[in-house]
Design a protein around this motif. Structure first.
Motif, PDB file in Angstrom:
ATOM      1  N   TYR A 133     -23.903  21.361   2.646  1.00  0.00           N
ATOM      2  CA  TYR A 133     -23.727  22.087   1.391  1.00  0.00           C
ATOM      3  C   TYR A 133     -24.610  21.462   0.307  1.00  0.00           C
ATOM      4  N   GLY A 134     -25.266  22.344  -0.471  1.00  0.00           N
ATOM      5  CA  GLY A 134     -26.253  21.885  -1.442  1.00  0.00           C
ATOM      6  C   GLY A 134     -25.717  20.881  -2.453  1.00  0.00           C
ATOM      7  N   HIS A 135     -24.499  21.117  -2.952  1.00  0.00           N
ATOM      8  CA  HIS A 135     -23.971  20.195  -3.983  1.00  0.00           C
ATOM      9  C   HIS A 135     -23.690  18.814  -3.400  1.00  0.00           C
ATOM     10  N   TRP A 136     -23.167  18.796  -2.164  1.00  0.00           N
ATOM     11  CA  TRP A 136     -22.878  17.481  -1.563  1.00  0.00           C
ATOM     12  C   TRP A 136     -24.186  16.757  -1.221  1.00  0.00           C
ATOM     13  N   LEU A 137     -25.186  17.520  -0.756  1.00  0.00           N
ATOM     14  CA  LEU A 137     -26.485  16.896  -0.451  1.00  0.00           C
ATOM     15  C   LEU A 137     -27.103  16.298  -1.711  1.00  0.00           C
ATOM     16  N   LYS A 138     -26.944  17.026  -2.826  1.00  0.00           N
ATOM     17  CA  LYS A 138     -27.515  16.544  -4.095  1.00  0.00           C
ATOM     18  C   LYS A 138     -26.823  15.239  -4.529  1.00  0.00           C
ATOM     19  N   ILE A 139     -25.501  15.230  -4.419  1.00  0.00           N
ATOM     20  CA  ILE A 139     -24.764  14.019  -4.805  1.00  0.00           C
ATOM     21  C   ILE A 139     -25.194  12.838  -3.935  1.00  0.00           C
ATOM     22  N   LYS A 140     -25.279  13.111  -2.623  1.00  0.00           N
ATOM     23  CA  LYS A 140     -25.693  12.047  -1.692  1.00  0.00           C
ATOM     24  C   LYS A 140     -27.076  11.504  -2.079  1.00  0.00           C
ATOM     25  N   ALA A 141     -27.998  12.430  -2.388  1.00  0.00           N
ATOM     26  CA  ALA A 141     -29.364  12.012  -2.737  1.00  0.00           C
ATOM     27  C   ALA A 141     -29.370  11.201  -4.033  1.00  0.00           C
ATOM     28  N   MET A 142     -28.551  11.613  -4.992  1.00  0.00           N
ATOM     29  CA  MET A 142     -28.527  10.893  -6.277  1.00  0.00           C
ATOM     30  C   MET A 142     -27.957   9.483  -6.108  1.00  0.00           C
ATOM     31  N   ILE A 143     -26.903   9.363  -5.300  1.00  0.00           N
ATOM     32  CA  ILE A 143     -26.331   8.021  -5.086  1.00  0.00           C
ATOM     33  C   ILE A 143     -27.316   7.151  -4.312  1.00  0.00           C
ATOM     34  N   ASP A 144     -27.847   7.720  -3.204  1.00  0.00           N
ATOM     35  CA  ASP A 144     -28.768   6.934  -2.369  1.00  0.00           C
ATOM     36  C   ASP A 144     -30.033   6.565  -3.146  1.00  0.00           C
ATOM     37  N   GLY A 145     -30.426   7.447  -4.076  1.00  0.00           N
ATOM     38  CA  GLY A 145     -31.629   7.189  -4.879  1.00  0.00           C
ATOM     39  C   GLY A 145     -31.368   6.224  -6.029  1.00  0.00           C
ATOM     40  N   ASN A 187      -5.954  17.564   9.347  1.00  0.00           N
ATOM     41  CA  ASN A 187      -6.457  18.919   9.565  1.00  0.00           C
ATOM     42  C   ASN A 187      -7.478  19.335   8.520  1.00  0.00           C
ATOM     43  N   GLN A 188      -7.075  19.340   7.255  1.00  0.00           N
ATOM     44  CA  GLN A 188      -7.981  19.839   6.211  1.00  0.00           C
ATOM     45  C   GLN A 188      -8.928  18.754   5.704  1.00  0.00           C
ATOM     46  N   CYS A 189      -8.425  17.534   5.515  1.00  0.00           N
ATOM     47  CA  CYS A 189      -9.199  16.519   4.797  1.00  0.00           C
ATOM     48  C   CYS A 189     -10.251  15.746   5.585  1.00  0.00           C
ATOM     49  N   PRO A 190     -10.330  15.876   6.921  1.00  0.00           N
ATOM     50  CA  PRO A 190     -11.437  15.170   7.568  1.00  0.00           C
ATOM     51  C   PRO A 190     -12.780  15.449   6.903  1.00  0.00           C
ATOM     52  N   HIS A 191     -12.976  16.672   6.400  1.00  0.00           N
ATOM     53  CA  HIS A 191     -14.248  16.986   5.724  1.00  0.00           C
ATOM     54  C   HIS A 191     -14.422  16.113   4.478  1.00  0.00           C
ATOM     55  N   ASN A 192     -13.378  16.052   3.636  1.00  0.00           N
ATOM     56  CA  ASN A 192     -13.492  15.307   2.378  1.00  0.00           C
ATOM     57  C   ASN A 192     -13.589  13.810   2.632  1.00  0.00           C
ATOM     58  N   LEU A 193     -12.804  13.326   3.600  1.00  0.00           N
ATOM     59  CA  LEU A 193     -12.857  11.892   3.899  1.00  0.00           C
ATOM     60  C   LEU A 193     -14.206  11.520   4.497  1.00  0.00           C
ATOM     61  N   ASP A 194     -14.767  12.429   5.301  1.00  0.00           N
ATOM     62  CA  ASP A 194     -16.109  12.175   5.837  1.00  0.00           C
ATOM     63  C   ASP A 194     -17.136  12.119   4.703  1.00  0.00           C
ATOM     64  N   LEU A 195     -17.037  13.062   3.773  1.00  0.00           N
ATOM     65  CA  LEU A 195     -17.993  13.063   2.657  1.00  0.00           C
ATOM     66  C   LEU A 195     -17.813  11.816   1.798  1.00  0.00           C
ATOM     67  N   HIS A 301     -27.668  25.925  -2.707  1.00  0.00           N
ATOM     68  CA  HIS A 301     -26.636  25.971  -1.670  1.00  0.00           C
ATOM     69  C   HIS A 301     -26.821  27.245  -0.846  1.00  0.00           C
ATOM     70  N   HIS A 302     -26.706  27.082   0.473  1.00  0.00           N
ATOM     71  CA  HIS A 302     -26.930  28.237   1.355  1.00  0.00           C
ATOM     72  C   HIS A 302     -25.803  29.261   1.278  1.00  0.00           C
ATOM     73  N   GLY A 303     -24.634  28.854   0.762  1.00  0.00           N
ATOM     74  CA  GLY A 303     -23.546  29.802   0.574  1.00  0.00           C
ATOM     75  C   GLY A 303     -22.857  30.235   1.862  1.00  0.00           C
ATOM     76  N   GLN A 304     -23.169  29.598   2.965  1.00  0.00           N
ATOM     77  CA  GLN A 304     -22.555  29.930   4.257  1.00  0.00           C
ATOM     78  C   GLN A 304     -21.471  28.901   4.573  1.00  0.00           C
ATOM     79  N   PRO A 305     -20.567  29.229   5.521  1.00  0.00           N
ATOM     80  CA  PRO A 305     -19.608  28.206   5.948  1.00  0.00           C
ATOM     81  C   PRO A 305     -20.308  26.968   6.505  1.00  0.00           C
ATOM     82  N   GLY A 306     -21.447  27.160   7.187  1.00  0.00           N
ATOM     83  CA  GLY A 306     -22.265  25.996   7.570  1.00  0.00           C
ATOM     84  C   GLY A 306     -22.196  25.595   9.030  1.00  0.00           C
TER      85      GLY A 306
END
Ligand SMILES: NC(=O)c1ccc[n+]([C@@H]2O[C@H](COP(=O)([O-])OP(=O)(O)OC[C@H]3O[C@@H](n4cnc5c(N)ncnc54)[C@H](O)[C@@H]3O)[C@@H](O)[C@H]2O)c1
Length: 391
Positions: A133-145, A187-195, A301-306
């Motif tokens: 997802y575009g927003h998460w990729l952007k956050i990751k890039a900003m932190i890593d940068g 069930n739901q939070c593996p995505h958030n905990l992974d991020l 953001h591609h706007g798809q489920p992914g």
């Protein structure tokens, strides 16, 4: 290897069906077999897709002419199915959570490492599609940068995983210790905990407080508050629930250079004009805050489920050695966080990581052994659960 990856999907429920559609839509994948313990379901999907039906995953692994499998069964079966497939040299894409508990996740990763000695190009990926997802990729890039500088605090309030009683009643395996091994965290939070761990790394200590079946007739957690302590001094908060409507999804990451906030599909950066630590050190006045500028951060953001991007990338890794969006081995971290929050809540004390995996697996076994929970009969059909409303 042919130009397409010949795939089998194991578990043709809500998620497996979407994977079948994605495999059909992609150029680099080909569905050759489906497997479900529900014979009628497997037969129907095999007929619809002109593939072969299997009712036991071992038969599929032994007889289907496959390069790879996708594991989309309930969580507990992720470990045995993945391990058996990897040992046969089949590439595996496993659904989240990669396992219910850390002990199983370690077994899966060990099986992969062993199998790679015989099959060096073996690929083992996990379906963490939110990493695209575009927003998460952007956050990751900003932190890593380094744009935020040294991190101070990360707070994620993600209480928009609202679920009704009908949702829990309809999935026979859902929301029991025996069937699912946890609730919102598994069930739901593996995505958030992974991020969370993808953005800021793993904490060294976890304190959690959960309530079991507080707002739903379930025996597992539906409300969670957790506090994370990181080695670099950063603190984290993780708050989630399936019983808030409207819920919140607000992620704040604070560093010496400012505060990044994602909420309501917008990413806002409150950028400090100088380091907050410098300001603490040398500002003349006792109340001199750091001057800052506020701006919206653009992202695409591609706007798809992914999920399709993850399968495409997995096939690209198999065919061409592409880097995985989410290597399955990284999936142990979200399992570790979920297990640690629950363990901390059960024990009423902070948990130092890595978690004692044997002790946690034993606790889960004892919860299953002593359970007297009876699921309510569903009042609506499973068709009422439209997964597209989940993303
Ligand atoms: N990545 C995502 O966005 C996402 C979304 C939803 C679900 N999931 C994950 O996908 C998995 C499945 O969830 P679901 O909602 O599709 O569940 P579901 O109950 O709708 O489907 C599970 C299917 O697996 C079958 N099954 C059970 N045990 C099996 C076995 N040993 N071998 C073969 N088939 C078996 C069941 O008969 C059922 O058809 C879960 O791990 C879940 O966390 C991921």
């Amino acid at each position: 290897m042919s130009e397409t990856v010949k795939m089998g999907v194991i578990g043709i429920g809500i998620m497996g069906r979407l994977h079948i559609q994605d495999i059909a839509a992609l150029q680099n994948t080909e569905l050759v077999a489906v497997c479900d313990v529900d014979k009628a379901k497997a037969d129907q999907f095999a007929a619809d897709t002109q593939t072969t039906a299997y009712y036991d995953y071992r038969d599929l692994l032994n007889h289907a002419c496959l390069d790879a499998i996708i594991v989309a069964t309930p969580h507990y079966d992720h470990a045995p199915i993945s391990i058996d497939a990897l040992q046969k040299g089949l590439h595996v894409l496993v659904e989240k959570p990669i396992a219910v508990h850390v002990k199983d996740a370690r077994r899966m990763i060990a099986a992969y490492e062993t199998a790679k000695q015989q099959y060096p190009s073996l690929v083992f990926g996990a379906v963490f599609m939110q990493r695209t997802y575009g927003h998460w990729l952007k956050i990751k890039a900003m932190i890593d940068g380094g744009e935020l500088g040294r991190l101070v605090r990360t707070t994620w309030i993600v209480t928009d995983w609202f679920r009704t009683q009908s949702y829990y009643d309809n999935g026979g395996w859902r929301a029991t210790w025996k069937g699912e091994g946890g609730g919102v965290l598994l069930n739901q939070c593996p995505h958030n905990l992974d991020l969370y761990q993808w953005f800021v790394g793993m904490p060294q200590r976890v304190t959690g407080s959960v309530t079991l079946g507080k707002y739903h007739h379930i025996e597992v957690e539906d409300e969670v508050t957790a506090y994370f302590e990181h080695e670099n001094g950063m603190i984290g908060h993780f708050i989630t629930s399936t019983a808030e409507s409207p819920g919140t999804n607000r992620l704040e990451i604070v560093g010496e250079n400012g505060r990044l906030v994602y909420e309501n599909q917008q990413l806002t950066f409150f950028r400090n004009q100088r380091s907050m630590f410098q300001q603490i050190e040398d500002a003349p006045g006792g109340f001199d805050k750091v001057p800052f500028e506020q701006s919206l951060v653009p992202f695409e953001h591609h706007g798809q489920p992914g999920h399709r991007f993850v399968i495409d990338n997995f096939a690209d890794a198999v065919l061409n050695g592409a880097s995985l969006i989410a290597p399955a081995a990284e999936g142990i971290n979200s399992v570790m966080l979920a297990n640690s929050i629950l363990w901390s809540s059960f024990e009423r004390q902070a948990v130092d990581l890595p978690l004692d995996a044997d002790a946690y697996a034993n606790k889960l076994a004892s919860l299953i052994g002593t359970s007297s929970f009876q699921k309510a009969a569903p009042k609506t059909t499973a068709a009422a659960n439209d997964l597209s409303k989940s993303f």
